[in-house]
Design an enzyme around this catalytic site. Sequence first.
Site, short mmCIF file in Angstrom:
data_model
loop_
_atom_site.label_atom_id
_atom_site.label_comp_id
_atom_site.label_asym_id
_atom_site.label_seq_id
_atom_site.Cartn_x
_atom_site.Cartn_y
_atom_site.Cartn_z
N ARG A 15 0.83 -1.21 0.00
CA ARG A 15 0.00 0.00 0.00
C ARG A 15 0.87 1.26 0.00
O ARG A 15 0.38 2.34 0.31
CB ARG A 15 -0.93 -0.01 1.22
N HIS B 33 -10.98 24.16 -12.68
CA HIS B 33 -11.47 25.49 -13.03
C HIS B 33 -11.56 25.71 -14.54
O HIS B 33 -10.83 25.10 -15.32
CB HIS B 33 -10.59 26.58 -12.41
N ILE B 34 -12.47 26.60 -14.89
CA ILE B 34 -12.61 27.08 -16.26
C ILE B 34 -12.35 28.58 -16.24
O ILE B 34 -13.01 29.32 -15.50
CB ILE B 34 -14.02 26.78 -16.81
N TYR B 35 -11.40 29.03 -17.02
CA TYR B 35 -11.07 30.46 -17.06
C TYR B 35 -12.22 31.26 -17.67
O TYR B 35 -12.96 30.76 -18.52
CB TYR B 35 -9.78 30.69 -17.84
N CYS C 128 1.38 20.55 -11.14
CA CYS C 128 -0.09 20.49 -11.08
C CYS C 128 -0.52 19.06 -10.78
O CYS C 128 -1.13 18.79 -9.76
CB CYS C 128 -0.69 20.99 -12.38
N ASN D 248 -4.43 15.28 -19.44
CA ASN D 248 -3.91 14.60 -18.25
C ASN D 248 -4.51 13.21 -18.08
O ASN D 248 -3.80 12.25 -17.74
CB ASN D 248 -4.17 15.42 -17.00
#
Length: 282
Positions: free
Chosen positions: A137, A224-226, A157, A194
């Site tokens: 684990r 998020h969306i700019y 990120c 990603n």
Amino acid sequence: MSYADHVFINMCREIIDNGCDTKGEKVRPHWDDGTPAYTIKKFGVVNRYDLSKEFPAITLRKTALKSCMDEVLWIWQKKSNNVHDLHSHIWDAWADETGSIGKAYGYQLGVKHHYKEGDMDQVDRVLYDLKHNPYSRRIMTNMYVHQDLHEMALYPCAYSMTFNVTKKKGCDKLILNAVLNQRSQDVLTANNWNVCQYAILLMMFAQVNDMIPGELVHMIADAHIYDRHVPLVEELIARETHDAPKVRLNPEIRNFYDFTTDDLIVEGYVTGPQIRNIPVAV
């Protein structure tokens, strides 16, 4: 509609309709004209993709799968922090005059650490444990190293992968699953990128350990969306969708360090048109 389309559309709709708007708040990113780059965001988005059922590529627009693989090989196989080792130019804005992005991403994966089994970097430790301790684990990586943050051009990120092996009744092969942790994500430019690149990484690690690719769980702290992307996203998620492509690897490759983008085989990938000239906040 691919399952990835379904997830992406619902996530975008939820962010736009019910997200937190940062307009007027203190934000770090700015547009090229100096204007603050505000976002609409959701905290703690969790998406699950079962690679045993289909590859998680959206069809609303094309995700450049070989470029996705090239970047993940740059980080995980070459363990590089220099954009000259990458075939695309997506990191150029953060590189210095030598091409370096500092002690970020691939640099961290290539640092040797001391274990009782010997000195290994993080990637080799994962490969070692998948072979020798598959039910551990503790099979994980971390690129968010606080002591080196001041020497990174951009804080990571997507910063951590946790691998977990399971088995189904009646099946002899082990199943390799993974959790991708991401502190922040620009949904329009990076979400499916990603997802696809870490799905490919999971497939590669599974293949070289004679395992079956299982679930990829994607955890995003700040999805998020700019503000300047909202109209683009609205148009994108209203498009016609198609079935997921068939994506597989060259079965002859048994060593992770032997993979190249030529070993990625993509069939039946039908998509909508690409979105051109997406503004990127820096």
